[in-house]
Design an enzyme around this catalytic site. Structure first.
Site, short mmCIF file in Angstrom:
data_model
loop_
_atom_site.label_atom_id
_atom_site.label_comp_id
_atom_site.label_asym_id
_atom_site.label_seq_id
_atom_site.Cartn_x
_atom_site.Cartn_y
_atom_site.Cartn_z
N THR A 22 41.72 67.49 -30.36
CA THR A 22 42.41 66.77 -30.76
C THR A 22 43.74 67.28 -31.74
O THR A 22 43.99 68.50 -31.70
CB THR A 22 41.59 65.60 -31.94
OG1 THR A 22 42.52 64.34 -32.44
CG2 THR A 22 41.35 66.36 -33.28
N ASN A 23 44.69 66.58 -32.49
CA ASN A 23 45.69 67.05 -33.04
C ASN A 23 45.64 66.55 -34.55
O ASN A 23 45.17 65.34 -34.64
CB ASN A 23 47.20 66.74 -32.46
CG ASN A 23 47.71 67.52 -31.36
OD1 ASN A 23 47.08 68.59 -31.08
ND2 ASN A 23 48.65 66.78 -30.74
N ALA A 24 46.17 67.23 -35.49
CA ALA A 24 46.03 66.91 -36.74
C ALA A 24 47.13 65.74 -37.11
O ALA A 24 48.45 66.19 -36.98
CB ALA A 24 46.28 68.15 -37.83
#
Ligand code: C5P
Length: 209
Positions: A22-24
């Site tokens: 995922t991405n932050a």
């Protein structure tokens, strides 16, 4: 009154039933922009990846998981909108293969083969017709040059440049650039506050004109 589509939050790309990359992204900038747009009298649809924050009750929220889901939902809703604010942090890569069962530990390294996911802002920007598109850019180096390149590649009308310190923070420092590469807004502060300033520029330059 304009109908505005906002993509917000991260997306997830599963490797197996329990693990994902995922991405932050908290979704706070998306929620703040949605509130600013609603307070200015506009109608907002938010296509959002998994987040823990609450979006404004007046917004229509379409929850999605993966970048492919986000693209499909965004394409569907963009049809009926006047413009897009792409503030999501969609995961740019997905595993080439998603395992049906949890990957067992083998004691050795696990090699992942990742391939690029579609770019949502670029896909919608390529077919925007008379609609406007605002993108975001998060850069660690060559900030201004990279942001302008991105604005052109994704066919945006405005791009907002922020820094990695914005991730998962309540604060942000941004510069907004137009198609000529001019800085039309520079501001620092709480995301809730700067969203009002960002949206005021979008409203003035892209909606009221
Ligand atoms: O290329 P980069 O990810 O840095 O560009 C950031 C902008 O592109 C943001 O507006 C983000 O929402 C959008 N984006 C997207 N789809 C992706 C990756 C980024 O819409 N797969």
């Amino acid at each position: 009154m304009a109908r505005i589509l906002i993509t917000s939050g991260p997306t997830r790309q599963y490797l197996d039933p329990v693990r994902y990359i995922t991405n932050a992204s908290s979704g706070l900038m998306g929620a703040s922009l949605a509130k600013a747009a609603i307070d200015a009298g506009h109608e907002v649809t938010i296509v959002s990846g998994p987040v823990h924050i609450d979006y404004p009750a007046q917004a229509t929220v379409v929850p999605v998981i993966s970048t492919e889901d986000m693209l499909a939902a965004a394409e569907e809703h963009f049809e009926n909108c006047d413009g897009l604010i792409g503030v999501a942090a969609p995961c740019d890569y997905r595993p080439r293969r998603v395992e049906d069962h949890k990957i067992k530990k083998s004691g050795g390294p696990l090699v992942l083969h990742l391939i690029e996911t579609p770019d949502i802002v670029a896909t919608l920007g390529a077919d925007k017709k008379d609609r406007w598109v605002v993108g975001f850019a998060l850069e660690t180096d060559d900030h201004r040059f990279r942001a302008i390149t991105k604005l052109e590649r994704k066919n945006c009308d405005l791009i907002i440049l922020n820094e990695p310190s914005a991730m998962d923070s309540k604060d942000n420092h941004i510069q907004m650039l137009n198609c000529e590469g001019d800085v039309v807004l520079t501001t620092t502060g709480r995301k809730m506050e700067i969203a009002k300033e960002i949206f005021a520029v979008i409203d003035f330059r892209l909606i009221q004109n």
